[in-house]
Design an enzyme around this catalytic site. Structure first.
Site, PDB file in Angstrom:
ATOM      1  CB  CYS A 113     -12.861  -7.401 -65.110  1.00  0.00           C
ATOM      2  SG  CYS A 113     -12.417  -8.383 -63.705  1.00  0.00           S
ATOM      3  CG  HIS A 252     -11.950  -9.542 -68.562  1.00  0.00           C
ATOM      4  ND1 HIS A 252     -10.730  -9.118 -68.086  1.00  0.00           N
ATOM      5  CD2 HIS A 252     -12.543 -10.218 -67.537  1.00  0.00           C
ATOM      6  CE1 HIS A 252     -10.595  -9.512 -66.826  1.00  0.00           C
ATOM      7  NE2 HIS A 252     -11.671 -10.183 -66.474  1.00  0.00           N
ATOM      8  CG  ASN A 282      -9.297 -11.899 -64.205  1.00  0.00           C
ATOM      9  OD1 ASN A 282      -9.066 -10.710 -64.457  1.00  0.00           O
ATOM     10  ND2 ASN A 282     -10.491 -12.320 -63.849  1.00  0.00           N
TER      11      ASN A 282
HETATM   12  N1  ACO Z   1      -7.335 -27.233 -58.566  1.00  0.00           N
HETATM   13  C1  ACO Z   1      -7.919 -28.440 -58.533  1.00  0.00           C
HETATM   14  N2  ACO Z   1      -9.231 -28.608 -58.350  1.00  0.00           N
HETATM   15  C2  ACO Z   1      -9.982 -27.511 -58.198  1.00  0.00           C
HETATM   16  C3  ACO Z   1      -9.435 -26.218 -58.231  1.00  0.00           C
HETATM   17  C4  ACO Z   1      -8.046 -26.104 -58.407  1.00  0.00           C
HETATM   18  N3  ACO Z   1      -7.421 -24.908 -58.475  1.00  0.00           N
HETATM   19  N4  ACO Z   1     -10.434 -25.321 -58.061  1.00  0.00           N
HETATM   20  C5  ACO Z   1     -11.575 -26.030 -57.925  1.00  0.00           C
HETATM   21  N5  ACO Z   1     -11.296 -27.345 -58.002  1.00  0.00           N
HETATM   22  C6  ACO Z   1     -12.213 -28.480 -57.939  1.00  0.00           C
HETATM   23  C7  ACO Z   1     -13.487 -28.151 -57.186  1.00  0.00           C
HETATM   24  O1  ACO Z   1     -13.310 -28.309 -55.796  1.00  0.00           O
HETATM   25  C8  ACO Z   1     -14.448 -29.166 -57.759  1.00  0.00           C
HETATM   26  O2  ACO Z   1     -14.225 -30.392 -57.143  1.00  0.00           O
HETATM   27  P1  ACO Z   1     -15.474 -31.367 -56.809  1.00  0.00           P
HETATM   28  O3  ACO Z   1     -16.063 -31.712 -58.145  1.00  0.00           O
HETATM   29  O4  ACO Z   1     -14.828 -32.506 -56.099  1.00  0.00           O
HETATM   30  O5  ACO Z   1     -16.414 -30.551 -55.965  1.00  0.00           O
HETATM   31  C9  ACO Z   1     -13.962 -29.304 -59.212  1.00  0.00           C
HETATM   32  O6  ACO Z   1     -12.616 -28.818 -59.244  1.00  0.00           O
HETATM   33  C10 ACO Z   1     -14.799 -28.525 -60.193  1.00  0.00           C
HETATM   34  O7  ACO Z   1     -14.949 -27.203 -59.689  1.00  0.00           O
HETATM   35  P2  ACO Z   1     -15.814 -26.142 -60.412  1.00  0.00           P
HETATM   36  O8  ACO Z   1     -15.845 -24.888 -59.608  1.00  0.00           O
HETATM   37  O9  ACO Z   1     -17.101 -26.763 -60.797  1.00  0.00           O
HETATM   38  O10 ACO Z   1     -14.917 -25.905 -61.738  1.00  0.00           O
HETATM   39  P3  ACO Z   1     -15.259 -25.100 -63.024  1.00  0.00           P
HETATM   40  O11 ACO Z   1     -15.120 -25.971 -64.188  1.00  0.00           O
HETATM   41  O12 ACO Z   1     -16.530 -24.304 -62.886  1.00  0.00           O
HETATM   42  O13 ACO Z   1     -14.045 -24.063 -63.080  1.00  0.00           O
HETATM   43  C11 ACO Z   1     -13.567 -21.750 -62.594  1.00  0.00           C
HETATM   44  C12 ACO Z   1     -13.877 -23.135 -62.002  1.00  0.00           C
HETATM   45  C13 ACO Z   1     -12.251 -21.840 -63.329  1.00  0.00           C
HETATM   46  C14 ACO Z   1     -13.431 -20.772 -61.434  1.00  0.00           C
HETATM   47  C15 ACO Z   1     -14.703 -21.335 -63.555  1.00  0.00           C
HETATM   48  O14 ACO Z   1     -15.952 -21.557 -62.965  1.00  0.00           O
HETATM   49  C16 ACO Z   1     -14.611 -19.884 -63.966  1.00  0.00           C
HETATM   50  O15 ACO Z   1     -13.693 -19.460 -64.641  1.00  0.00           O
HETATM   51  N6  ACO Z   1     -15.600 -19.059 -63.581  1.00  0.00           N
HETATM   52  C17 ACO Z   1     -15.599 -17.638 -63.893  1.00  0.00           C
HETATM   53  C18 ACO Z   1     -14.599 -16.946 -63.005  1.00  0.00           C
HETATM   54  C19 ACO Z   1     -14.356 -15.533 -63.397  1.00  0.00           C
HETATM   55  O16 ACO Z   1     -14.511 -15.161 -64.533  1.00  0.00           O
HETATM   56  N7  ACO Z   1     -13.942 -14.744 -62.411  1.00  0.00           N
HETATM   57  C20 ACO Z   1     -13.604 -13.394 -62.559  1.00  0.00           C
HETATM   58  C21 ACO Z   1     -14.710 -12.531 -63.134  1.00  0.00           C
HETATM   59  S1  ACO Z   1     -14.857 -10.912 -62.522  1.00  0.00           S
HETATM   60  C22 ACO Z   1     -13.390 -10.274 -62.653  1.00  0.00           C
HETATM   61  O17 ACO Z   1     -12.657 -10.610 -63.529  1.00  0.00           O
HETATM   62  C23 ACO Z   1     -12.959  -9.235 -61.611  1.00  0.00           C
END
Ligand code: ACO
Length: 325
Positions: A113, A252, A282
């Site tokens: 990214c 980003h 993204n």
């Molecule tokens: N729909 C519904 N529920 C979901 C989903 C979904 N799509 N995805 C995860 N959940 C659930 C999980 O299973 C979890 O359930 P549980 O509590 O029963 O275990 C709950 O939601 C919370 O999950 P978390 O992973 O803790 O959610 P979080 O608030 O951390 O959000 C996310 C997840 C959006 C991925 C966040 O952590 C994030 O944005 N991280 C950075 C990702 C990123 O930037 N990636 C790319 C970077 S590098 C690049 O760009 C190439």
């Protein structure tokens, strides 16, 4: 050293739209969860026969047309992508042929990214040193090829697209004022595409297995916020400017909550930050390139604006630039 700036921008987005409602039919998720946790409402998905080079070529053509620049005047093409059509030829060579940039050198950069800002800074070195006069930088990603459509934790996040810009000599006081590139390989495991090891002489006729994105979202979130905040601060210090002088921050677009956390950490008013994640998700390297294109088109960036570009990506790699438009 010459002043080097962005002379023109272009973009390309596939026409197919995948909404959160569409994703509800594919994995166990909801529109409400995706919007509140990420800010994403929809994203673009390339067709089967639209490869990375197709997106890159269209973005390049728009940048050439808008800048009224002849492809034959381009000295170097840099494509930043983690989703090239194939291992070789490079996407940059495919673009070179398609646009008729017969005088250009061409190569690809892999910095996830952060690719677009790694590309800008690389291009600037060739231009400031007087080796070249015009460089085309394109960020193009068909990242949906790497998405596991059974993994609700990642498949809701990504989309395809491309952005491009042409760099050359800028007026006195304008152009790229500073750059900061950084890598923290120790966080590489937080987001990776893992490929299986095999003996080079082993016959493997199974072509159906394709590697997919593995991500530890929560851990990545924290590193992302710190890396982006630090990158902005370092690049501002190098440029000798302060936050209150910045007119527009183009970050980003990985997650609206990451952008909000960076804004809070640095005390940046959110209305100074350009956000389009709700429309595209993204798009890896292409996110910031398309955001920059749209920010200018919509008037958030005007001639004379002081702009901060900031990004992080898998690797982990982070980068920032301060640009006087
Ligand atoms: N729909 C519904 N529920 C979901 C989903 C979904 N799509 N995805 C995860 N959940 C659930 C999980 O299973 C979890 O359930 P549980 O509590 O029963 O275990 C709950 O939601 C919370 O999950 P978390 O992973 O803790 O959610 P979080 O608030 O951390 O959000 C996310 C997840 C959006 C991925 C966040 O952590 C994030 O944005 N991280 C950075 C990702 C990123 O930037 N990636 C790319 C970077 S590098 C690049 O760009 C190439």
């Amino acid at each position: 050293m010459k002043n080097i700036g962005i002379l023109s921008t272009g973009h390309y987005l596939p026409s197919r739209v995948l909404t959160n409602a569409d994703l509800e039919k594919i994995v166990d998720t909801t529109d409400e969860w995706i919007i509140t946790r990420t800010g994403i409402k929809e994203r673009r998905i390339a067709d089967k026969d639209e490869r990375c080079s197709h997106l890159a070529i269209n973005a390049a053509i728009e940048a050439l047309e808008r800048g009224k620049i002849d492809a034959k005047d381009i000295d170097l093409i840099i494509v930043t992508t983690i989703t090239p059509d194939s291992n070789f030829p490079s996407v940059a060579c495919l673009v070179q042929k398609a646009i008729g940039a017969t005088n250009a050198a061409a190569f690809d950069i892999s910095a996830a990214c952060s690719g677009f800002l790694y590309g800008l800074t690389t291009a600037k070195q060739f231009l400031a040193g007087g080796i070249y006069k015009k460089v085309l930088v394109i960020a193009a990603e068909k990242i949906t090829d790497l998405v596991d459509w059974n993994d609700r934790g990642t498949c809701v996040l990504f989309g395809d697209g491309a952005g491009a810009c042409i760099l050359g000599e800028a007026e006195e006081g304008h152009g790229i004022l500073s750059e900061h590139l950084h890598a923290q390989g120790e966080f590489g495991h937080l987001m990776a595409v893992i490929t299986e090891m095999k003996d080079p002489l082993e016959q493997d006729n199974d072509t159906t297995k394709s590697p997919v994105i593995n991500m530890q979202g929560k851990e990545l979130f924290k590193v992302a916020v710190n890396s982006m905040a630090e990158a902005i601060e370092i690049s501002m210090k190098k440029a000798g400017v302060s936050l209150d002088q910045i007119d527009c921050v183009v970050p980003h677009q990985a997650n609206d909550r990451i952008i909000t956390a960076v804004a809070k950490k640095l005390n940046i008013p959110k209305d100074k930050i350009f956000i389009n994640i709700h429309k595209y998700g993204n798009m890896s390297a292409a996110s910031i390139a398309v955001a920059l294109y749209e920010a200018e088109k919509q008037g958030s960036i005007k001639k004379g604006s002081l702009v901060a570009l900031v990004t992080f990506g898998a690797g982990l790699v982070s980068a920032a630039n301060i640009v006087r438009w």
